[in-house]
Design an enzyme around this catalytic site. Structure first.
Site, PDB file in Angstrom:
ATOM      1  N   PHE A 148      -0.829  -3.431  -5.497  1.00  0.00           N
ATOM      2  CA  PHE A 148      -1.524  -3.168  -6.753  1.00  0.00           C
ATOM      3  C   PHE A 148      -1.384  -1.733  -7.232  1.00  0.00           C
ATOM      4  O   PHE A 148      -1.553  -1.460  -8.413  1.00  0.00           O
ATOM      5  CB  PHE A 148      -3.019  -3.518  -6.614  1.00  0.00           C
ATOM      6  N   LYS A 172       6.798 -11.523  -6.109  1.00  0.00           N
ATOM      7  CA  LYS A 172       5.376 -11.856  -6.078  1.00  0.00           C
ATOM      8  C   LYS A 172       4.600 -10.555  -6.245  1.00  0.00           C
ATOM      9  O   LYS A 172       4.345  -9.832  -5.291  1.00  0.00           O
ATOM     10  CB  LYS A 172       5.030 -12.528  -4.735  1.00  0.00           C
ATOM     11  N   ARG A 176      -3.834  -8.531  -8.645  1.00  0.00           N
ATOM     12  CA  ARG A 176      -4.853  -7.708  -9.308  1.00  0.00           C
ATOM     13  C   ARG A 176      -4.368  -7.143 -10.632  1.00  0.00           C
ATOM     14  O   ARG A 176      -5.161  -6.938 -11.555  1.00  0.00           O
ATOM     15  CB  ARG A 176      -5.267  -6.544  -8.403  1.00  0.00           C
ATOM     16  N   SER A 225      -0.658  -2.897   2.868  1.00  0.00           N
ATOM     17  CA  SER A 225      -1.398  -2.352   3.997  1.00  0.00           C
ATOM     18  C   SER A 225      -0.676  -2.674   5.304  1.00  0.00           C
ATOM     19  O   SER A 225       0.108  -3.620   5.389  1.00  0.00           O
ATOM     20  CB  SER A 225      -2.810  -2.934   4.028  1.00  0.00           C
ATOM     21  N   CYS A 280       0.187   5.531  -1.277  1.00  0.00           N
ATOM     22  CA  CYS A 280       0.516   5.584   0.144  1.00  0.00           C
ATOM     23  C   CYS A 280       1.061   6.956   0.533  1.00  0.00           C
ATOM     24  O   CYS A 280       1.160   7.269   1.714  1.00  0.00           O
ATOM     25  CB  CYS A 280       1.520   4.498   0.506  1.00  0.00           C
TER      26      CYS A 280
END
Length: 498
Positions: A148, A172, A176, A225, A280
């Site tokens: 997201f 994909k 969100r 994550s 990140c």
């Protein structure tokens, strides 16, 4: 209510009955519903991609490159539309969205050079009358699962190069904030990508697991994550796929006593609090060498934080917008409370932030912890919010030991005027991406992105030269044409060139 559909075989597809709402993070107003793909819908996208592959792989690389050139032009001409979609669903300030999109466009530019990048190696006369060469062939159907926090850039890390190399693709995006990725895919069709070569399915775990287990999918790229990255890697590889999966991070900045502290603090502000910390590569820990230096850094950071402008991302006068969701805001606030309980000093508390006219938004002010220690949850975990932790150490080596012991190895940086210290740091730190007086050392498009340790699963990094290797298979051909009319005796020894 508008329903965000899938894009399969060049057309928007009737939505699946299972849906979930998308919200504007600045207001929590419901913007639309996004269809969540069933296994059957994902399998339809895969089948379409597989059917399109034989003809697409035969398209000359130069023609694929021309499509990438047209895509670059369309992205630049539609940049304002893309960024408005990004900000509306994610919340990041428009200027930040424009920076994200530009980084994505740079990856399209790199893909424009695919005829050169796919050139193999040729060796004539490796033995008498024998020539050998290698070439790079596409894999088939590839898939990308994107996060997201970069709805435009990360998909552009993946499918432009995959398609330019001759593969077909199923994307994909995050459920969100899927609209920017979908709009960009439609620009790809406008640029000349044939129907079926690029498909987009919106969805959740059901869609992800379908992509990971379907035998027709040859390779999967993932950013998200660490727990999910590990699941994607283990599941995908167990099903015979090539997988690159990029996970979480806890990026440390080392501040030496000789650093230009004013400039170091300015760059730390952007690196820690830009995009509300939802990167990140965000700097979330400042490891300061010496108490005197740490006192100065904390004071300067506190002063800069007091001047931050926080509000709706559509207003470019703001420095920071809202977090993407109320759930993430509550999670970050719980980390802040836990840091206080564990004994870290909360020098600046950003909780309770109120933005006039946006009382229902997911706004959280900048937070600054001092005297954080190893073992504290706020140092161990990736918080993914506007929280910067300051740790105090006595030496560069102590700082490096703390960084090396951490489970994540994505990015790091050092602020110093000492070339010897900088060289020692960059040579020896166990981190994948290193900055020297550069807070966000994100590699340019013609290099490759990737961390170490629990920040990356798989051998090859994202985009750049590694992306060509990831999305192709090397094939080596050895060829000989015997002279006519000459009978040769059988050779039973292993062939050699001696």
């Amino acid at each position: 209510m508008t329903v965000i559909e899938h894009l399969i075989n060049g057309k928007r597809m009737a939505p699946d009955p299972r849906q979930q709402p998308i919200f504007n993070p600045s207001t929590n107003e419901e913007l639309a519903n996004v269809a969540l793909a069933s296994r059957a819908t994902v399998e339809q996208a895969i089948a379409t991609a597989q059917a399109s592959y034989p003809s697409w792989r035969q398209v000359p690389p130069v023609k694929r490159a021309r499509i990438m050139f047209r895509l670059k032009d369309l992205l630049e001409r539609n940049a304002d539309k893309v960024c408005a979609l990004l900000t509306r669903e994610h919340g990041k300030v428009l200027n930040d969205a424009m920076g994200e999109l530009q980084r994505g466009i740079e990856n399209v530019e790199y893909a424009c050079g695919v005829p050169e990048l796919l050139k193999g190696e040729h060796s004539r006369d490796v033995a008498p009358g024998i020539d050998a060469w290698s070439e790079f062939q596409p894999l088939g159907v590839c898939a990308g699962i994107t996060p997201f926090n970069f709805p435009a850039m990360v998909p552009l890390w993946m499918w432009p190069m995959a398609i330019a190399c001759g593969n077909t693709f199923v994307l994909k995006p995050s459920e969100r904030d899927p609209s920017a990725a979908l709009f960009i895919a439609e620009l790809g069709l406008e640029a000349g990508i044939p129907p079926g070569v690029l498909n987009v399915v919106n969805g959740d775990k059901e869609a992800v697991d379908t992509l990971l287990t379907d035998e027709r999918v040859q390779a999967v790229s993932f950013v998200g994550s660490t727990p999910v990255a590990e699941h994607v890697y283990t599941t995908g590889t167990a099903n015979g796929k090539r997988v690159q999966a990029f996970g979480g991070a806890k990026n440390h900045a080392v501040i030496m006593p000789d650093a230009d502290l004013d400039n170091a603090v300015s760059s730390l502000m952007g690196a820690a609090y830009g995009s509300c910390g939802e990167r990140c590569m965000a700097i979330s820990v400042a490891v300061v060498v010496g108490d005197t230096t740490a006192d100065i850094v904390v004071a300067k950071l506190s002063e800069e934080i007091s001047r931050l402008k926080i509000g709706d991302g559509m207003d470019n006068r703001n420095d920071m917008g809202p977090l993407v969701s109320r759930a993430l805001k509550e999670k970050v606030e719980s980390y802040i409370a836990q840091g206080v309980e564990e004994g870290a000093e909360l020098a600046v508390d950003g909780r309770g932030m109120q933005v006039p006219g946006f009382g229902n938004g997911n706004f959280l002010g900048a937070n600054l912890f001092d005297r954080v220690r190893e073992g504290m949850v706020v140092h161990r975990d990736e918080i993914f919010g506007p929280v910067l932790c300051v740790m105090r150490v006595d030496s560069l080596q102590e700082a490096m030991d703390i960084i090396d012991r951490h489970q994540y190895g994505n990015g790091t940086c050092i602020y110093t005027r000492d070339g010897e210290a900088a060289r020692y740091f960059s040579d020896n730190i166990k981190i994948g991406m290193v900055g020297i007086n550069v807070p966000l050392p994100v590699p340019v498009a013609y290099q490759s992105f990737g961390g170490w340790k629990h920040s990356r699963f798989g051998d090859l990094h994202a985009y750049g030269p590694d992306s060509v290797r990831f999305y192709t298979l090397r094939k080596t051909i050895t060829q000989r044409w015997p002279a006519g009319g000459v009978r040769e005796s059988a050779q039973f020894s292993f062939p050699s060139h001696s």
